[in-house]
Write a protein that holds these residues in place. Sequence first.
Motif, short mmCIF file in Angstrom:
data_model
loop_
_atom_site.label_atom_id
_atom_site.label_comp_id
_atom_site.label_asym_id
_atom_site.label_seq_id
_atom_site.Cartn_x
_atom_site.Cartn_y
_atom_site.Cartn_z
N ILE A 37 4.09 -57.57 -5.89
CA ILE A 37 4.93 -58.41 -5.03
C ILE A 37 4.43 -59.86 -5.07
O ILE A 37 5.23 -60.80 -5.12
CB ILE A 37 4.93 -57.88 -3.58
CG1 ILE A 37 5.70 -56.55 -3.51
CG2 ILE A 37 5.54 -58.90 -2.62
CD1 ILE A 37 5.68 -55.88 -2.16
N GLY A 38 3.11 -60.05 -5.10
CA GLY A 38 2.56 -61.40 -5.19
C GLY A 38 2.97 -62.10 -6.47
O GLY A 38 3.32 -63.28 -6.46
N LEU A 39 2.94 -61.38 -7.61
CA LEU A 39 3.36 -61.96 -8.88
C LEU A 39 4.85 -62.28 -8.86
O LEU A 39 5.28 -63.31 -9.41
CB LEU A 39 3.04 -60.99 -10.03
CG LEU A 39 1.55 -60.80 -10.34
CD1 LEU A 39 1.36 -59.66 -11.33
CD2 LEU A 39 0.93 -62.08 -10.89
N TRP A 40 5.64 -61.41 -8.23
CA TRP A 40 7.09 -61.65 -8.12
C TRP A 40 7.34 -62.89 -7.26
O TRP A 40 8.18 -63.73 -7.62
CB TRP A 40 7.76 -60.41 -7.51
CG TRP A 40 9.24 -60.50 -7.39
CD1 TRP A 40 10.17 -60.20 -8.35
CD2 TRP A 40 9.99 -60.94 -6.24
NE1 TRP A 40 11.43 -60.41 -7.87
CE2 TRP A 40 11.37 -60.87 -6.59
CE3 TRP A 40 9.64 -61.37 -4.97
CZ2 TRP A 40 12.37 -61.21 -5.70
CZ3 TRP A 40 10.65 -61.72 -4.08
CH2 TRP A 40 11.99 -61.64 -4.44
N ILE A 41 6.62 -63.01 -6.15
CA ILE A 41 6.79 -64.17 -5.27
C ILE A 41 6.35 -65.45 -5.99
O ILE A 41 7.00 -66.49 -5.89
CB ILE A 41 6.00 -63.97 -3.97
CG1 ILE A 41 6.66 -62.87 -3.11
CG2 ILE A 41 5.91 -65.27 -3.17
CD1 ILE A 41 5.89 -62.52 -1.86
N TRP A 42 5.25 -65.35 -6.74
CA TRP A 42 4.76 -66.50 -7.51
C TRP A 42 5.84 -66.98 -8.48
O TRP A 42 6.09 -68.19 -8.62
CB TRP A 42 3.49 -66.13 -8.26
CG TRP A 42 3.01 -67.18 -9.22
CD1 TRP A 42 3.31 -67.29 -10.55
CD2 TRP A 42 2.13 -68.28 -8.92
NE1 TRP A 42 2.69 -68.38 -11.10
CE2 TRP A 42 1.95 -69.00 -10.13
CE3 TRP A 42 1.49 -68.71 -7.77
CZ2 TRP A 42 1.16 -70.14 -10.20
CZ3 TRP A 42 0.68 -69.86 -7.85
CH2 TRP A 42 0.53 -70.55 -9.04
#
Length: 794
Positions: A37-42
């Motif tokens: 999710i963090g990579l997607w948000i980034w």
Amino acid sequence: MFRNYLTIAFRNLTRNKVYSFINIGGLAVGMAVAMLIGLWIWDELSFNQYHKNHDRIAKVMQHISNNGEVQTRESVPYPLAEELRKNYGSDFKHVLLTMNDVWNVLSYSNNKFLKIGSYIEPEGIEMLGVNMLKGSRECLNDPYSVILSASVARALFGNTDPLEKVIKMDNKYAVKVTGVYEDFPINSTFHTVSFIAPYKLFSTRYEWVRTMGDPWRANAFQVYVQLSENADFDKVSFKIKDAKLKKVNAELAKLKPTLFLQPMSKWHLYSEFKDGFNIGGRIQYVWLFGIIGIFVLLLACINFMNLSTARSEKRAKEVGVRKAIGSARSQLISQFFSESFLVVTLAFILCLFLVQLCLPFFNELADKNINILWSNPLFWLVGISFSLFTGLIAGTYPAFYLSSFQPVKVLKGSFRVGRFASMPRKVLVVMQFTVSITLIIGTIVVFRQIQYAKNRPIGYETNGLVSLPQAINEIHKHIDIVKDELLKSGAVVSVCETSAPTTESWSSSTEFNWPGKDPNLLAEVPIIGISYDYGKTIGWQMKEGRDFSKNFASDSTAVILNESAVKLMGLKQPIGKAISWFQQPYTVIGVVQDVIMQSPYEQVKPTVYNFTKDDVSYILAKVNPEISATIALSKIETIFKKYNPSQPFDYNFVDEEYAKKFDNEERISKLATFFAILAIFISCLGLFGLASFVAEQRTKEIGIRKVLGATVFNLWQLLSKDFVVLVLLAFLIATPLSYYFMNNWIQNYAYHTDISWWIFALTGLGALLITLLTVSFQSIKSALMNPVKSLRTE
């Protein structure tokens, strides 16, 4: 000392393999979800940051009042660019006039490709920060020049240097390749742009641009600006808001056009407007998945805390002995934190492996091109900080709770955890299942909303309908012969021409008048140009009157209305009524059922269909259902290449194009389902561990009950009921929460489903069954155990 802590921590992990697996595996899955999710948000937050001036670039947009509703448009008239340069030039470093998303055939030798390009003014190369691989930033000064993306240059020229080569556009205009640029990344608004040409070439090629009577009328262009160093977006927006209003005629002024700047940083995440106000957009999904990531990680931390405190009695003597021989409480806290950080470190290593393993599937699911940022120091800083924080959260409660035991009571055997000692664990289990149930209910509601819109009558038949874009107008010149050959080939049963694809409306007008129209009403109505057999080809539903026909010469000045247009105009008996368009009289010959062309979640707009002879952008063909689509397309291609050899054969199935309207919601639904499944998995993993501990803790009690005649069912009931009560409590908390959030979400759609009671009932029943399945394994295993072994003295 620290080495000793780690040694003891490692021994405890290897001694209790099941609990170690649950702790490390659960944390790894939770951290993997949070990292994905963090990579997607980034990726979402870094959208358009490829362009070096992204923080100073904006798009000029406008609000207009249409039929009592404030609508927001990205397109503006082309004279606006010069108006901004002339009267507001001090606020801008660059003002860029463009025409985007134009399909053209690029050909060189025997290579031909149909590609999307943008026509921009020369300064756009510098303003957008285009990364030139060959050629200079002055490459568009020649009006008959073009620059190609690296991928298109390779496709056209192979390994040959493309500079100074001459290619043809739409087999008409010879243009010189003056540069090659790096393909725009997928997280750029311009990622579909395959070539860039000068705006002057566009205005030269398309006569309608040069000959339009009132250039302030046509909202068909885009204007991008780069602000001066000291300029402010809001202040400049306020200054230019009436720049168009001052130039349009009195009739168009009734639309009250108001200009504003939409910064590039908001194009992707804040793209939705309602009644003239920005209501967000994809940013709501960034917040949603960010919250989900935090909660899923929290679920994994809860497992660690629950299992650690549940096993506190087994470590009570260890704590007592340590305190008796002089260990300070701070040392015990350090010991337990060491165990926590060891678990988290192992979980983080496993998490990286899981993320790398899942990325191909996740990228396909999310339509992204995300990679682990191995070489990015920020990634490791965040990852390590994230792990330390997780270890701190997961280890805090066990460390302070276990280190608080009194050594005298523990070593005398009088230590009891108390009747309320299990309360924190119960609260955490309720929290886990509240989150999981809320996610499941939300996923079901999103899925139902998508299916509800998909099942909505669209007003025509998409099966077997093929859309063929026409960048070169050769087919139109021979349309009667082409149509005759297509029908004789047996590949199709009907053919027609149109000015726009069936899934979109490209043109609209405010110049319609009808009997009894309110003089204060100014409605912008979409208008679609169609040929004979359009209705037959798409299979629309004629409610009144007839379709266009060659048998009526007067149909060149006739129109067909959809039901929404009849309602807007208030026509009681519309057939035969006269309406005017640009003061030219037209006769209504038919009324059709509303056809969905824009969003399937919104109400259909009033639409007018007029007969067109020359405004043709697409050929529509209805494939013969009695032959395979492959054979039909092969025959169509042969005939098209015969009459239009200069254009590559390109087609789209209309049902697939219509399905793309649901892509965003379906992608969100799939991601939410994926995360909901992992959340329930993590919750059940912790539940399994707690059930194992409870069963182990009550081994002697189970043995005594069996000796006294308790059945396996009685024992299963005894061990399961506490967990069932906790899940039911979680369900009671999750139900109003999920209803509140999901009801607010579906209100964003004008055409939406309802939230039925059975969604909550089904979810509650499912959570209960999953709980029973998870707990039953340990319960039945303990119930079947030989009581002799259970009661044996240690």
